[in-house]
Design a protein around this motif. Structure first.
Motif, PDB file in Angstrom:
ATOM      1  N   LEU A  56       0.729  -1.059  -0.051  1.00 12.33           N
ATOM      2  CA  LEU A  56      -0.005  -0.010   0.228  1.00 12.33           C
ATOM      3  C   LEU A  56       0.979   1.045  -0.097  1.00 12.33           C
ATOM      4  CD1 LEU A  56      -2.697   1.354   0.501  1.00 12.33           C
ATOM      5  CD2 LEU A  56      -2.384   1.002   2.740  1.00 12.33           C
ATOM      6  N   HIS A  57       0.934   2.002  -1.087  1.00 12.95           N
ATOM      7  CA  HIS A  57       1.731   3.086  -1.164  1.00 12.95           C
ATOM      8  C   HIS A  57       1.241   4.484  -0.485  1.00 12.95           C
ATOM      9  CE1 HIS A  57       4.275   1.114  -4.305  1.00 12.95           C
ATOM     10  NE2 HIS A  57       3.142   0.440  -4.379  1.00 12.95           N
ATOM     11  N   ASP A  66       1.111  -2.591   8.031  1.00  6.44           N
ATOM     12  CA  ASP A  66       0.593  -4.057   8.108  1.00  6.44           C
ATOM     13  C   ASP A  66      -0.945  -4.014   8.827  1.00  6.44           C
ATOM     14  OD1 ASP A  66       2.473  -4.847   6.374  1.00  6.44           O
ATOM     15  OD2 ASP A  66       3.717  -5.702   7.963  1.00  6.44           O
ATOM     16  N   SER A  67      -1.240  -3.053   9.677  1.00  5.04           N
ATOM     17  CA  SER A  67      -2.484  -2.894  10.381  1.00  5.04           C
ATOM     18  C   SER A  67      -3.602  -2.420   9.483  1.00  5.04           C
ATOM     19  CB  SER A  67      -2.480  -2.111  11.511  1.00  5.04           C
ATOM     20  OG  SER A  67      -1.375  -2.451  12.310  1.00  5.04           O
ATOM     21  N   LEU A  69      -6.488  -2.032   7.227  1.00  2.00           N
ATOM     22  CA  LEU A  69      -7.559  -3.007   6.408  1.00  2.00           C
ATOM     23  C   LEU A  69      -7.344  -3.531   5.273  1.00  2.00           C
ATOM     24  CD1 LEU A  69     -10.438  -1.883   8.756  1.00  2.00           C
ATOM     25  CD2 LEU A  69      -9.686  -4.187   8.674  1.00  2.00           C
ATOM     26  N   ILE A  70      -6.751  -2.642   4.197  1.00  5.48           N
ATOM     27  CA  ILE A  70      -6.711  -2.851   2.892  1.00  5.48           C
ATOM     28  C   ILE A  70      -5.593  -3.858   2.792  1.00  5.48           C
ATOM     29  CG2 ILE A  70      -5.826  -1.977   0.849  1.00  5.48           C
ATOM     30  CD1 ILE A  70      -6.929   0.912   1.771  1.00  5.48           C
ATOM     31  N   VAL A  71      -4.482  -3.760   3.717  1.00  4.52           N
ATOM     32  CA  VAL A  71      -3.601  -4.720   3.515  1.00  4.52           C
ATOM     33  C   VAL A  71      -3.827  -6.027   4.083  1.00  4.52           C
ATOM     34  CG1 VAL A  71      -1.151  -5.119   4.371  1.00  4.52           C
ATOM     35  CG2 VAL A  71      -1.789  -2.969   3.536  1.00  4.52           C
ATOM     36  N   LYS A  72      -4.459  -6.060   5.078  1.00  4.11           N
ATOM     37  CA  LYS A  72      -4.864  -7.248   5.919  1.00  4.11           C
ATOM     38  C   LYS A  72      -5.917  -8.125   4.832  1.00  4.11           C
ATOM     39  CE  LYS A  72      -4.860  -6.173  10.652  1.00  4.11           C
ATOM     40  NZ  LYS A  72      -5.581  -6.273  12.061  1.00  4.11           N
ATOM     41  N   ALA A  73      -6.789  -7.477   4.224  1.00  2.24           N
ATOM     42  CA  ALA A  73      -7.694  -8.056   3.350  1.00  2.24           C
ATOM     43  C   ALA A  73      -6.782  -8.654   2.091  1.00  2.24           C
ATOM     44  CB  ALA A  73      -8.707  -6.984   2.959  1.00  2.24           C
ATOM     45  N   ALA A  74      -6.042  -7.854   1.557  1.00  2.00           N
ATOM     46  CA  ALA A  74      -5.143  -8.486   0.535  1.00  2.00           C
ATOM     47  C   ALA A  74      -4.356  -9.499   0.692  1.00  2.00           C
ATOM     48  CB  ALA A  74      -4.192  -7.234  -0.156  1.00  2.00           C
ATOM     49  N   LYS A  75      -3.888  -9.643   2.131  1.00  4.00           N
ATOM     50  CA  LYS A  75      -2.957 -10.688   2.473  1.00  4.00           C
ATOM     51  C   LYS A  75      -3.677 -12.046   2.947  1.00  4.00           C
ATOM     52  CE  LYS A  75       1.431  -8.643   4.083  1.00  4.00           C
ATOM     53  NZ  LYS A  75       2.251  -7.994   5.025  1.00  4.00           N
ATOM     54  N   LYS A  76      -4.880 -11.699   3.535  1.00  2.00           N
ATOM     55  CA  LYS A  76      -5.569 -12.973   3.692  1.00  2.00           C
ATOM     56  C   LYS A  76      -6.208 -13.548   2.223  1.00  2.00           C
ATOM     57  CE  LYS A  76      -7.689 -12.975   8.394  1.00  2.00           C
ATOM     58  NZ  LYS A  76      -8.764 -13.223   9.071  1.00  2.00           N
ATOM     59  N   LEU A  77      -6.722 -12.900   1.471  1.00  2.00           N
ATOM     60  CA  LEU A  77      -7.204 -13.321   0.215  1.00  2.00           C
ATOM     61  C   LEU A  77      -6.052 -13.861  -0.433  1.00  2.00           C
ATOM     62  CD1 LEU A  77      -9.735 -13.537  -1.609  1.00  2.00           C
ATOM     63  CD2 LEU A  77      -8.806 -11.475  -2.947  1.00  2.00           C
ATOM     64  N   GLN A  78      -4.800 -13.462  -0.514  1.00  2.00           N
ATOM     65  CA  GLN A  78      -3.779 -14.019  -1.275  1.00  2.00           C
ATOM     66  C   GLN A  78      -3.385 -15.488  -0.657  1.00  2.00           C
ATOM     67  OE1 GLN A  78       0.333 -12.442  -0.416  1.00  2.00           O
ATOM     68  NE2 GLN A  78       0.666 -12.265  -2.688  1.00  2.00           N
ATOM     69  N   GLU A  79      -3.411 -15.515   0.544  1.00  2.00           N
ATOM     70  CA  GLU A  79      -2.999 -16.626   1.616  1.00  2.00           C
ATOM     71  C   GLU A  79      -4.287 -17.774   1.329  1.00  2.00           C
ATOM     72  OE1 GLU A  79      -1.317 -14.505   5.328  1.00  2.00           O
ATOM     73  OE2 GLU A  79      -2.790 -15.787   5.790  1.00  2.00           O
TER      74      GLU A  79
END
Ligand SMILES: C[C@@](CO)(OP(=O)(O)O)[C@H](O)COP(=O)(O)OP(=O)(O)OC[C@H]1O[C@@H](n2ccc(N)nc2=O)[C@H](O)[C@@H]1O
Ligand SMILES: Nc1ncnc2c1ncn2[C@@H]1O[C@H](COP(=O)(O)OP(=O)(O)O)[C@@H](O)[C@H]1O
Length: 283
Positions: A56-57, A66-67, A69-79
């Motif tokens: 996220l830039h 890393d907190s 919600l955009i990053v958390k959502a992307a990471k969960k979906l990727q995983e």
């Protein structure tokens, strides 16, 4: 045709009513609430990367990368999808944070739907909404994209079709802690459940309002000022206060009088989220 870059809206929501029915054993509260979207929100741009990194830039005050919600959502979906692609993300943030208009939850939902499209995952809405719920109680309604009556902690959704007025939303310059409001001993926690659909007119109360108004003079002030022109309501656990008007002109007129001393904006209520209207145009 595969797409490499995508810009999507991330709308705000209002709670048109919010009743607290009781407290569960885990401390969370059973609610009944009516969600409607606003044609007003952030805009998020996604661009595919050659590697698997999620980046996220745009910097947020007080929210580490890393907190977010955009990053958390992307990471969960990727995983959970096993996707090996990464993503660059930018956001044009206009929604106030912690104002009860759901910006963080909406950003998470826009990310899930945007990446499902760009990464070509083919997840259905049920699966995306279930993942969304693990990020926050309000994420599923943004994933579904339809105005809804919500029960449980907000996860049991039934589509509703409330009127779509213009709203003036006042934004008191104070952030209300949801946890603090839900732990207040004076909070009403025994409102009887509504058993008929659609929600009968006259059920517009927000059980959080008395506690929020008592604790936050800025919110009290906004309710008093807007209440001179229309029914002034609290969304979620605040801080934002809103009122409905039959036309944009009328909402603008009151806005001109009040926004000299208070921040606010005028937006149309919508039963279909502008995110979903845009996504339908892409299909
Ligand atoms: C009540 C609503 C209505 O829209 O308020 P807003 O956040 O929009 O203002 C939301 O459902 C909020 O959902 P969400 O924003 O995900 O809540 P969280 O941050 O998880 O909640 C923070 C804390 O509030 C309490 N909490 C929250 C929701 C709930 N149904 N019962 C609770 O008791 C819990 O103590 C929780 O730890
Ligand atoms: N992308 C994001 N946008 C807004 N807030 C975020 C985001 N990511 C994490 N947060 C955190 O979530 C909190 C609640 O945000 P928000 O959803 O805007 O408010 P509310 O739940 O009151 O409507 C913020 O105060 C912030 O600390």
């Amino acid at each position: 045709m595969s797409v490499e870059k995508l810009t999507l809206p991330s709308p705000a929501k209002l709670n048109l009513m919010l009743h607290i029915l009781g407290r569960r054993e885990d401390g969370y509260h059973e609610l009944q609430t009516l969600f409607q979207f606003l044609d007003y929100g952030d805009e998020i741009t996604f661009a595919l990367r050659d590697d698997a990194e999620i980046r996220l830039h745009t910097e947020f005050d007080g929210v580490p990368h890393d907190s977010n919600l955009i990053v958390k959502a992307a990471k969960k979906l990727q995983e959970q999808s096993g996707c090996t692609q990464g993503i660059d993300i930018w956001i044009d943030k206009i929604l106030p944070m912690g104002g009860g208009i759901g910006g963080g939850s909406s950003n998470a939902a826009t990310t899930l739907l945007g990446l499902n499209h760009l990464w070509q995952l083919g997840w259905d809405e049920d699966r995306l909404a279930a993942l969304g719920l693990t990020l926050g109680a309000d994420v599923p309604v943004f994933v579904r994209g339809h105005a809804a009556f919500a029960e449980g902690v907000g996860e049991k959704l039934t589509p509703e079709y409330p009127e779509e007025p213009w709203y003036l939303v006042l934004v008191p310059q104070v952030s209300v802690s949801t946890a603090e409001i839900f732990s207040d001993p004076l909070l009403t926690r025994d409102t009887p459940p509504i058993k008929v659909r659609p929600v009968p007119k006259g059920n517009s109360r927000n059980d959080c309002l008395p506690v929020v108004a008592r604790r936050y003079p800025e919110v009290r002030n906004a309710l008093n000022l807007l209440g001179k022109f229309t029914e002034a309501k609290l969304t979620g656990t605040g801080s934002c206060v809103f009122g409905g008007f039959p036309s944009k002109a009328e909402a603008d007129k009151v806005s001109a009088l009040l926004t000299e001393t208070l921040t606010g904006f005028v937006a149309k209520g919508s039963n279909v989220s502008m995110l979903h209207r845009k996504l339908q145009g892409l299909l």
